[in-house]
Structures are given as C-alpha cells and as structure tokens.
Design a protein around this motif. Structure first.
Motif, PDB file in Angstrom:
ATOM      1  N   VAL A  33     -16.103 -20.042 -10.166  1.00 25.28           N
ATOM      2  CA  VAL A  33     -17.004 -20.011 -11.445  1.00 25.28           C
ATOM      3  C   VAL A  33     -16.311 -19.048 -12.476  1.00 25.28           C
ATOM      4  N   ALA A  34     -15.745 -18.075 -12.235  1.00 26.68           N
ATOM      5  CA  ALA A  34     -15.146 -16.991 -13.278  1.00 26.68           C
ATOM      6  C   ALA A  34     -14.066 -17.762 -13.885  1.00 26.68           C
ATOM      7  N   ILE A  35     -13.153 -18.488 -13.136  1.00 27.66           N
ATOM      8  CA  ILE A  35     -11.901 -18.983 -13.724  1.00 27.66           C
ATOM      9  C   ILE A  35     -12.408 -20.014 -14.657  1.00 27.66           C
ATOM     10  N   ALA A  36     -13.539 -20.854 -14.182  1.00 21.65           N
ATOM     11  CA  ALA A  36     -13.942 -21.886 -15.275  1.00 21.65           C
ATOM     12  C   ALA A  36     -14.575 -21.396 -16.483  1.00 21.65           C
ATOM     13  N   VAL A  37     -15.442 -20.063 -16.477  1.00 21.00           N
ATOM     14  CA  VAL A  37     -16.096 -19.550 -17.467  1.00 21.00           C
ATOM     15  C   VAL A  37     -14.908 -18.963 -18.563  1.00 21.00           C
ATOM     16  N   ILE A  38     -13.858 -18.391 -18.035  1.00 20.33           N
ATOM     17  CA  ILE A  38     -12.928 -17.544 -18.836  1.00 20.33           C
ATOM     18  C   ILE A  38     -11.996 -18.526 -19.349  1.00 20.33           C
ATOM     19  N   MET A  39     -11.648 -19.585 -18.841  1.00 15.45           N
ATOM     20  CA  MET A  39     -10.599 -20.787 -19.064  1.00 15.45           C
ATOM     21  C   MET A  39     -11.466 -21.511 -20.368  1.00 15.45           C
ATOM     22  N   THR A  40     -12.522 -22.048 -19.920  1.00 17.53           N
ATOM     23  CA  THR A  40     -13.433 -22.880 -21.244  1.00 17.53           C
ATOM     24  C   THR A  40     -13.848 -22.022 -22.426  1.00 17.53           C
ATOM     25  N   ILE A  41     -13.999 -20.773 -22.430  1.00 20.56           N
ATOM     26  CA  ILE A  41     -14.712 -19.993 -23.502  1.00 20.56           C
ATOM     27  C   ILE A  41     -13.427 -19.191 -24.192  1.00 20.56           C
ATOM     28  N   LEU A  42     -12.524 -18.876 -23.408  1.00 19.21           N
ATOM     29  CA  LEU A  42     -11.228 -18.015 -24.168  1.00 19.21           C
ATOM     30  C   LEU A  42      -9.791 -18.595 -24.082  1.00 19.21           C
ATOM     31  N   VAL A  43      -9.635 -18.800 -22.966  1.00 19.84           N
ATOM     32  CA  VAL A  43      -8.045 -19.251 -22.645  1.00 19.84           C
ATOM     33  C   VAL A  43      -7.668 -20.560 -23.422  1.00 19.84           C
ATOM     34  N   LEU A  44      -8.413 -21.787 -22.854  1.00 17.57           N
ATOM     35  CA  LEU A  44      -7.987 -23.072 -23.510  1.00 17.57           C
ATOM     36  C   LEU A  44      -8.184 -22.989 -24.951  1.00 17.57           C
ATOM     37  N   PRO A  45      -9.485 -22.382 -25.483  1.00 23.46           N
ATOM     38  CA  PRO A  45      -9.296 -22.216 -26.964  1.00 23.46           C
ATOM     39  C   PRO A  45      -8.278 -21.597 -27.749  1.00 23.46           C
ATOM     40  N   ALA A  46      -7.820 -20.311 -27.056  1.00 24.86           N
ATOM     41  CA  ALA A  46      -6.773 -19.758 -27.692  1.00 24.86           C
ATOM     42  C   ALA A  46      -5.487 -20.483 -27.605  1.00 24.86           C
ATOM     43  N   VAL A  47      -5.115 -21.114 -26.534  1.00 27.66           N
ATOM     44  CA  VAL A  47      -4.153 -22.026 -26.482  1.00 27.66           C
ATOM     45  C   VAL A  47      -3.976 -23.237 -27.259  1.00 27.66           C
ATOM     46  N   TYR A  48      -5.143 -23.959 -27.650  1.00 30.88           N
ATOM     47  CA  TYR A  48      -5.246 -24.801 -28.407  1.00 30.88           C
ATOM     48  C   TYR A  48      -4.905 -24.434 -29.905  1.00 30.88           C
ATOM     49  N   LEU A  49      -5.516 -23.236 -30.263  1.00 29.34           N
ATOM     50  CA  LEU A  49      -5.206 -22.766 -31.665  1.00 29.34           C
ATOM     51  C   LEU A  49      -3.924 -22.365 -31.854  1.00 29.34           C
ATOM     52  N   LEU A  50      -3.314 -21.721 -31.017  1.00 25.30           N
ATOM     53  CA  LEU A  50      -1.954 -21.255 -31.099  1.00 25.30           C
ATOM     54  C   LEU A  50      -0.868 -22.512 -30.977  1.00 25.30           C
ATOM     55  N   GLY A  51      -1.396 -23.438 -30.414  1.00 25.41           N
ATOM     56  CA  GLY A  51      -0.722 -25.047 -30.487  1.00 25.41           C
ATOM     57  C   GLY A  51      -0.761 -25.548 -31.947  1.00 25.41           C
TER      58      GLY A  51
END
Length: 452
Positions: A117-135
């Motif tokens: 659950v912790a990985i799902a939370v951090i990925m969906t609200i921080l990691v994936l959005p940051a990767v998307y924006l950098l892309g």
C-alpha cells in the motif's frame, strides 16, 4: 465556423505550423473505440476532431502546444518541490501534537507492515507524476529546438501509459475527507505543503490535458503514408489495418493480425489478445478481493486505550452520525457504488458484447468510457487511511492503524482499472455489415480508396 487567430510566423516550427499545414496529404485515423477510419480535418487552436461513428475525440488542438505543455510542466514541478519541502498537516489534541510531511503518508505505512500500500501511495501521488512531468519537459525542450533529444520516441510512448495511474487529484479529495474526519476530535492546522500540493494536482491535470499527442508525434517522427488502398468510412479491421493506440498512425497488420507501429514501434493487434478472457479473469479476482475489503476493518482507531475497528461501511455510518452527510456520500459513492458499479458494468458488457448492433453500440461505448473514467476515484479510501495513519499518532491517547482491508481494497481498485484497460471496446462494434445502421452503410459505400 468562427475564424480563429493563427499562430505568429516567428514562433518555433513545432508551435507555428500544425501537422495539416506541413503536409499536403490527407491524414487518416482509425478510432480506438469503434475502429472507424476517417480523415482528420484541418484544425485551429481550441478545436477538436471526433469520430463520426462513436463521437470519440480523435485529436485536440491547443495554441502554442509545446510551449504551453512545457510551461505547465515546469510550474507543476515547482509546486511539487514545495509540496515535499514543507509540513503537510499538523494536529493537536490534549496537549499532544504531531506534524507530518507529504512523503510520510506512504513511509509510515511501511512501519505497519503495509509495504504494498505504501508503494502504491508514493508511486501514484509523487513518483509517476514526477516522471511524467520530466518526460514532458524532455520532449518539448527538444521539439522547441527543432532537434528531438535522444530517447524521445520511447518517452513519448510511455506518457500515454502513465496517465491513468497518476492520482494527485484523488489524493486531494482523500486529504479533505481526512481533515473533516478529525476536525471534531483535534485542532488541525494545514501547512504550506497542502496548498502547494493542491496547486500541483491542478497543474498536473492541466499539463496532461494540454499535451497534443497528434502534433507531438508528427513533430517527432513525421507521418508515413497510410497503407495503400485504405478506405475511409469502413472499419480498419475489415481492411487488415489497425490504428496505433499510442501515436494514432494507421498500420497494416500481418495475416495473423499482429504487427508493430512503423512510427512509434508500439505492438499492434487487430483486437487486444484474449480481451474478454483477461477481463473476466480480472473481474473475478476483483470480486473475490472485494469481500475481505468490506468484511475486514480498513483501519483501527485507538482513543484513551480503547480500540475500535472500522470497516468501509462503518466509516460511512460514523460520518453520518457526525453530521458529515456530504463526505459520507463521497466515501459511499467512491468506495461502494463505484467498485460495484464498475464490476456490474464490465460484466454486463462482456456478456452482451457479441450481441451488439449499431443501434445500441453507442450507448454501450459511453458506458465503457464512464467505467474507465471513474475507476481511479475509488482510491480515495486508501489515501484517507494513509493520511490518518501518518497523522494520528498520539499513543494510547489517540492513534490510527491500518487494517487488512486497505490492501484488499487497493487491489480491487487496481484490478478493476486493469479490467477496463484489457476490455477492447472495438468488440462492441464488430457486427456484420448488413446489421449496421443504414446511414453508415450508405457512407461506407460512397467512399473511395485513398493513397495516403
């Protein structure tokens, strides 16, 4: 039609000339939802082209597409950095206080043996959005220089796959629900990070909406000729063709119905392989997980040494008793109505897909779009648990721990989202030509082949 202003001639090439102005050929598209082949009309800023058969939006045009996306992406990243640099929320009860940062909504769950659950939370609200924006920054910076940077094609292909899993806007709703839940129990103070994250969620949504994939792919790789003999006004599948779900280009398939897009190299199939079987399997798994998600407690509240476990329905009842009817309605809709409705809707679509006709395919396609759109909003309850577990930590005086239902319910959300993705809506429209609507038959009969 209202005449719109054109872009200035001194703008960068990617911004000054839309694809229609850089080619003399008709640009063809096969709808991703009904497989209908149509030609894109010339578009001005603020206009869009929709499929004449199912009304699915094929292309949207924006003014200054590259500069617009790049500016929004930079603003989003600035807001994100502010959100992770300052306190998010703090609370005080009976002289005991606690303050959390945004990242603690995920890291705290690891201490309660909820790493998934912790990985799902951090990925969906921080990691994936940051990767998307950098892309987005990587792509648009190269396009504005008229020299795409290395790996641009791979990055552009990845952006479309990341979009459904970015849930910053859902997290904001979860944060508001959490604040209302504890407002009557303790003094709550909202930090700078909360407002920065609200701005980030809004800017991220604007960035994803501003990305003109058609313009971007044309600027990156141009547009190869459509396969010889391609006819508009007919389904692509009947012509041995398919539209790339990533860049939109029409490609010819092998006799086995497979291939790769010649522009973006995405894997192509006439229809998603084993679409119904995979959807049935995912629906069955999500239905099984929905039982423990509602039977077991999603969190346990400890107050003055007394522990009180709470299920999803129990939390809704508690909010009603507190007088928070609007929030109770939000939780009930997101955590009960939406998952059950999505399971029922996708099950019904799988059952009736082989008995569709042109007269009811339109309404069934709209139902599919709705189920695909609302699925991610069920994550509200998972985010509420993550925020409350991190914030309410005052020992035996008051504390909240996550329950086993949080993992089960998160699995339900992910499985139903995957079920919607594996369901191929083009199957709804795969009916014999004599059973199609007379108007569509007439259109198909009058179209001539084009050479691309």
């Amino acid at each position: 039609m209202i005449k719109r202003r054109t872009l200035p001639v001194n703008a960068p090439l990617v911004d000054s000339l839309p694809p229609e102005a850089r080619t003399q050929r008709r640009r063809l598209r096969a709808c991703h939802e009904c497989d209908w082949v149509s030609a894109l009309p010339p578009l001005n800023s603020g206009e869009k082209a929709s499929c004449p058969r199912c009304s699915h939006v094929l292309v949207k045009r924006h003014r200054y597409p590259a500069q617009r996306s790049m500016a929004l992406a930079i603003a989003s990243l600035v807001a994100l950095m502010l959100a992770v640099s300052f306190p998010f929320i703090s609370f005080t009860v009976s002289g005991v206080s606690n303050r959390i940062e945004l990242t603690q909504t995920a890291t705290t769950l690891i201490g309660f043996h909820q790493p998934v659950v912790a990985i799902a939370v951090i990925m969906t609200i921080l990691v994936l959005p940051a990767v998307y924006l950098l892309g987005v920054l990587w792509l648009q910076f190269g396009l504005l220089r008229d020299r795409p940077l290395p790996f641009s094609r791979d990055i552009a292909r990845s952006l479309a796959h990341l979009t459904p899993w970015m849930m910053a806007d859902v997290f904001i709703i979860g944060a508001l629900v959490s604040l209302i839940k504890i407002a009557g129990l303790a003094d709550v103070e909202i930090g700078i990070s909360f407002w920065a994250f609200c701005a980030f969620a809004l800017l991220l949504l604007m960035t994803s909406q501003s990305l003109d994939a058609d313009w971007m792919w044309f600027s990156l790789e141009g547009e190869p000729l459509a396969p010889e003999g391609t006819r508009t006004g007919l389904p692509a599948g009947e012509q041995g063709l398919t539209g790339c779900p990533t860049c939109g280009l029409i490609n010819r398939l092998s006799p086995r119905g497979r291939g790769h897009c010649i522009r973006c190299h995405e894997k192509l199939h006439q229809r998603l392989p084993n679409s119904l079987q995979r959807t049935w399997a995912l629906l069955g798994a999500s239905a099984i997980m929905y039982i423990p998600a509602n039977v077991y407690p999603i969190m346990t509240t400890t107050s003055l040494g007394n522990s009180s476990p709470s299920t999803i329905i129990g939390g809704v009842v508690q909010l009603i008793q507190m007088g928070s009817w609007p929030i109770a309605a939000v939780i009930f809709i997101a955590s009960v109505i939406v998952p059950v409705g999505k399971l029922v809707a996708l099950t019904w679509l799988c059952l009736v897909v082989k008995r569709s006709s042109a007269l009811n395919a339109q309404s069934r396609t709209r139902l599919y779009r709705l189920t695909e759109f609302i699925g991610r909003w069920s994550m509200v309850d998972v985010f509420v648990v993550a925020i409350l577990v991190a914030l309410i930590r005052a020992g035996s005086l008051m504390s909240i721990t996550p329950g086993p239902a949080s993992l089960a319910f998160g699995a339900v959300v992910v499985l139903t989202m995957l079920a919607a993705m594996t369901f191929d809506p083009r199957l709804i429209w795969d009916t014999p030509l004599p059973h199609r609507h007379p108007l569509l038959r007439r259109k198909a009969a009058t179209k001539e082949p084009v050479d691309g």
